[in-house]
Design a protein around this motif. Structure first.
Motif, mmCIF file in Angstrom:
data_model
loop_
_atom_site.group_PDB
_atom_site.id
_atom_site.type_symbol
_atom_site.label_atom_id
_atom_site.label_comp_id
_atom_site.label_asym_id
_atom_site.label_seq_id
_atom_site.Cartn_x
_atom_site.Cartn_y
_atom_site.Cartn_z
ATOM 1 N N TYR A 159 -4.380 4.759 -19.711
ATOM 2 C CA TYR A 159 -3.920 4.339 -21.033
ATOM 3 C C TYR A 159 -4.311 2.902 -21.366
ATOM 4 C CZ TYR A 159 -0.888 3.917 -25.097
ATOM 5 O OH TYR A 159 -0.409 3.723 -26.369
ATOM 6 N N TYR A 160 -4.169 1.990 -20.376
ATOM 7 C CA TYR A 160 -4.392 0.558 -20.618
ATOM 8 C C TYR A 160 -5.718 0.040 -20.073
ATOM 9 C CZ TYR A 160 0.544 0.382 -21.886
ATOM 10 O OH TYR A 160 1.756 0.586 -22.488
ATOM 11 N N GLY A 161 -6.420 0.840 -19.268
ATOM 12 C CA GLY A 161 -7.681 0.397 -18.687
ATOM 13 C C GLY A 161 -7.478 -0.127 -17.275
ATOM 14 N N GLU B 142 -2.780 -4.245 -15.010
ATOM 15 C CA GLU B 142 -1.790 -5.149 -14.405
ATOM 16 C C GLU B 142 -1.727 -6.502 -15.114
ATOM 17 O OE1 GLU B 142 -0.696 -5.192 -10.453
ATOM 18 O OE2 GLU B 142 -1.903 -3.453 -9.895
ATOM 19 N N SER B 143 -2.785 -6.851 -15.833
ATOM 20 C CA SER B 143 -2.778 -8.138 -16.547
ATOM 21 C C SER B 143 -2.337 -7.977 -18.002
ATOM 22 C CB SER B 143 -4.161 -8.790 -16.480
ATOM 23 O OG SER B 143 -5.121 -7.966 -17.119
ATOM 24 N N ASN B 144 -1.964 -6.775 -18.403
ATOM 25 C CA ASN B 144 -1.504 -6.508 -19.755
ATOM 26 C C ASN B 144 -0.084 -7.052 -19.917
ATOM 27 O OD1 ASN B 144 -0.243 -5.157 -22.007
ATOM 28 N ND2 ASN B 144 -2.028 -3.804 -22.043
ATOM 29 N N ASP B 145 0.077 -8.030 -20.813
ATOM 30 C CA ASP B 145 1.369 -8.690 -20.989
ATOM 31 C C ASP B 145 2.472 -7.734 -21.424
ATOM 32 O OD1 ASP B 145 0.463 -11.183 -20.212
ATOM 33 O OD2 ASP B 145 -0.095 -11.774 -22.252
ATOM 34 N N SER B 146 2.136 -6.752 -22.256
ATOM 35 C CA SER B 146 3.167 -5.829 -22.742
ATOM 36 C C SER B 146 3.626 -4.855 -21.664
ATOM 37 C CB SER B 146 2.652 -5.050 -23.963
ATOM 38 O OG SER B 146 1.583 -4.209 -23.596
ATOM 39 N N LEU B 147 2.862 -4.738 -20.587
ATOM 40 C CA LEU B 147 3.176 -3.786 -19.525
ATOM 41 C C LEU B 147 3.805 -4.442 -18.295
ATOM 42 C CD1 LEU B 147 2.864 -0.799 -18.669
ATOM 43 C CD2 LEU B 147 0.607 -1.381 -17.803
ATOM 44 N N LYS B 148 3.700 -5.757 -18.181
ATOM 45 C CA LYS B 148 4.141 -6.439 -16.957
ATOM 46 C C LYS B 148 5.588 -6.153 -16.582
ATOM 47 C CE LYS B 148 0.763 -10.088 -16.670
ATOM 48 N NZ LYS B 148 0.483 -11.502 -16.630
ATOM 49 N N ASP B 149 6.508 -6.254 -17.539
ATOM 50 C CA ASP B 149 7.919 -6.020 -17.223
ATOM 51 C C ASP B 149 8.170 -4.561 -16.837
ATOM 52 O OD1 ASP B 149 8.590 -8.652 -17.637
ATOM 53 O OD2 ASP B 149 9.221 -8.348 -19.725
ATOM 54 N N ALA C 12 0.836 -1.209 0.000
ATOM 55 C CA ALA C 12 0.000 0.000 0.000
ATOM 56 C C ALA C 12 0.872 1.260 0.000
ATOM 57 C CB ALA C 12 -0.938 -0.006 1.203
ATOM 58 N N ASP C 13 1.978 1.251 0.752
ATOM 59 C CA ASP C 13 2.911 2.386 0.748
ATOM 60 C C ASP C 13 3.484 2.598 -0.658
ATOM 61 O OD1 ASP C 13 2.602 2.648 3.532
ATOM 62 O OD2 ASP C 13 4.337 1.364 3.944
ATOM 63 N N LEU C 14 3.861 1.491 -1.271
ATOM 64 C CA LEU C 14 4.438 1.560 -2.614
ATOM 65 C C LEU C 14 3.408 2.077 -3.613
ATOM 66 C CD1 LEU C 14 6.840 0.980 -4.482
ATOM 67 C CD2 LEU C 14 5.952 -1.341 -4.730
ATOM 68 N N ASP C 15 2.195 1.544 -3.549
ATOM 69 C CA ASP C 15 1.144 1.983 -4.474
ATOM 70 C C ASP C 15 0.798 3.451 -4.261
ATOM 71 O OD1 ASP C 15 1.078 -0.488 -5.663
ATOM 72 O OD2 ASP C 15 -0.769 -1.156 -4.689
ATOM 73 N N GLU C 16 0.847 3.918 -3.025
ATOM 74 C CA GLU C 16 0.582 5.334 -2.751
ATOM 75 C C GLU C 16 1.682 6.199 -3.364
ATOM 76 O OE1 GLU C 16 -1.188 8.770 -1.675
ATOM 77 O OE2 GLU C 16 -2.101 6.786 -1.506
ATOM 78 N N GLU C 17 2.921 5.752 -3.244
ATOM 79 C CA GLU C 17 4.045 6.497 -3.819
ATOM 80 C C GLU C 17 3.953 6.513 -5.345
ATOM 81 O OE1 GLU C 17 7.280 8.881 -3.697
ATOM 82 O OE2 GLU C 17 6.304 8.099 -1.915
ATOM 83 N N MET C 18 3.429 5.435 -5.920
ATOM 84 C CA MET C 18 3.333 5.303 -7.371
ATOM 85 C C MET C 18 1.976 5.750 -7.921
ATOM 86 S SD MET C 18 5.064 1.605 -8.093
ATOM 87 C CE MET C 18 4.834 1.797 -9.868
ATOM 88 N N LYS C 19 1.178 6.383 -7.109
ATOM 89 C CA LYS C 19 -0.196 6.705 -7.478
ATOM 90 C C LYS C 19 -0.313 7.367 -8.849
ATOM 91 C CE LYS C 19 -4.275 8.937 -5.553
ATOM 92 N NZ LYS C 19 -4.795 9.701 -4.428
ATOM 93 N N ALA C 20 0.482 8.370 -9.112
ATOM 94 C CA ALA C 20 0.399 9.084 -10.391
ATOM 95 C C ALA C 20 0.740 8.162 -11.559
ATOM 96 C CB ALA C 20 1.312 10.297 -10.375
ATOM 97 N N VAL C 21 1.782 7.357 -11.392
ATOM 98 C CA VAL C 21 2.196 6.436 -12.453
ATOM 99 C C VAL C 21 1.107 5.396 -12.708
ATOM 100 C CG1 VAL C 21 3.882 4.657 -13.068
ATOM 101 C CG2 VAL C 21 4.636 6.757 -11.966
ATOM 102 N N LEU C 22 0.564 4.835 -11.631
ATOM 103 C CA LEU C 22 -0.485 3.821 -11.775
ATOM 104 C C LEU C 22 -1.733 4.401 -12.425
ATOM 105 C CD1 LEU C 22 -0.080 1.912 -8.386
ATOM 106 C CD2 LEU C 22 0.834 1.284 -10.643
ATOM 107 N N GLU C 23 -2.058 5.648 -12.105
ATOM 108 C CA GLU C 23 -3.211 6.303 -12.732
ATOM 109 C C GLU C 23 -2.976 6.481 -14.231
ATOM 110 O OE1 GLU C 23 -6.293 7.098 -11.669
ATOM 111 O OE2 GLU C 23 -5.786 6.072 -9.808
ATOM 112 N N GLN C 24 -1.739 6.807 -14.610
ATOM 113 C CA GLN C 24 -1.433 6.942 -16.033
ATOM 114 C C GLN C 24 -1.587 5.601 -16.748
ATOM 115 O OE1 GLN C 24 2.512 8.592 -16.134
ATOM 116 N NE2 GLN C 24 1.774 10.703 -15.988
ATOM 117 N N TYR C 25 -1.081 4.546 -16.136
ATOM 118 C CA TYR C 25 -1.242 3.213 -16.733
ATOM 119 C C TYR C 25 -2.722 2.861 -16.862
ATOM 120 C CZ TYR C 25 3.761 2.227 -16.086
ATOM 121 O OH TYR C 25 5.134 2.245 -16.138
ATOM 122 N N LYS C 26 -3.477 3.168 -15.822
ATOM 123 C CA LYS C 26 -4.904 2.854 -15.834
ATOM 124 C C LYS C 26 -5.620 3.619 -16.945
ATOM 125 C CE LYS C 26 -7.379 2.273 -11.966
ATOM 126 N NZ LYS C 26 -8.122 2.615 -10.746
#
Length: 154
Positions: free
Chosen positions: A64-66, A70-77, A48-62
């Motif tokens: 762009y990718y929906g 997290e289940s997008n194979d091209s994004l996993k790495d 949860a700490d990590l996800d909070e720190e990455m909030k902006a990045v995760l929102e951008q992924y969401k």
């Protein structure tokens, strides 16, 4: 001979149930968030700490990718590498803050408040001194005014 047959059938049944049961119990998002990823001198860093720190990045992924990014194979790495980088940052931050405290080189509350206010004023100036535009900007990068102040304090 019948006992061996019954034991074999019973053992096969138990194995089948245990394999099928592996997917019955799913972890809740709250329990996943409490997963400890690292410890720094007794301080825990959770998912949860990590996800909070990455909030902006995760929102951008969401965006762009929906929602199932997290289940997008091209994004996993890419996502795995980003998480590792942010985790390293959190670990380094805790180590540095602890070292600064031990060495007595932490700034005073007044110095911190002055720095935070200067930075807030700079960001507001970039947004034409418009408070609403500034808050929209903060929201776009995953912050509230208070969380941005906390970020600047660190």
């Amino acid at each position: 001979m019948n006992i061996k047959k019954y034991m074999s059938v019973a053992l096969a049944g138990v194995m089948a149930l245990s394999i099928a049961g592996c997917n019955i119990i799913e972890r809740t998002p709250e329990s996943i968030g409490k997963t400890v990823l690292a410890k720094v001198d007794g301080d825990k860093i959770t998912k949860a700490d990590l996800d909070e720190e990455m909030k902006a990045v995760l929102e951008q992924y969401k965006s762009y990718y929906g929602d199932d990014y997290e289940s997008n194979d091209s994004l996993k790495d890419t996502l795995k590498e980003a998480r590792q980088n942010y985790l390293n940052y959190l670990i380094e931050e805790k180590v540095l803050l602890k070292a600064a405290d031990e060495l007595g080189v932490t700034p005073s509350d007044d110095d911190i408040d002055t720095f935070v206010q200067e930075q807030m004023d700079k960001y507001k100036k970039y947004n034409n001194d418009d408070e609403d535009q500034f808050e929209e900007y903060l929201d776009s990068i995953g912050f509230t005014v208070d969380s941005f102040k906390e970020y600047l304090k660190k």
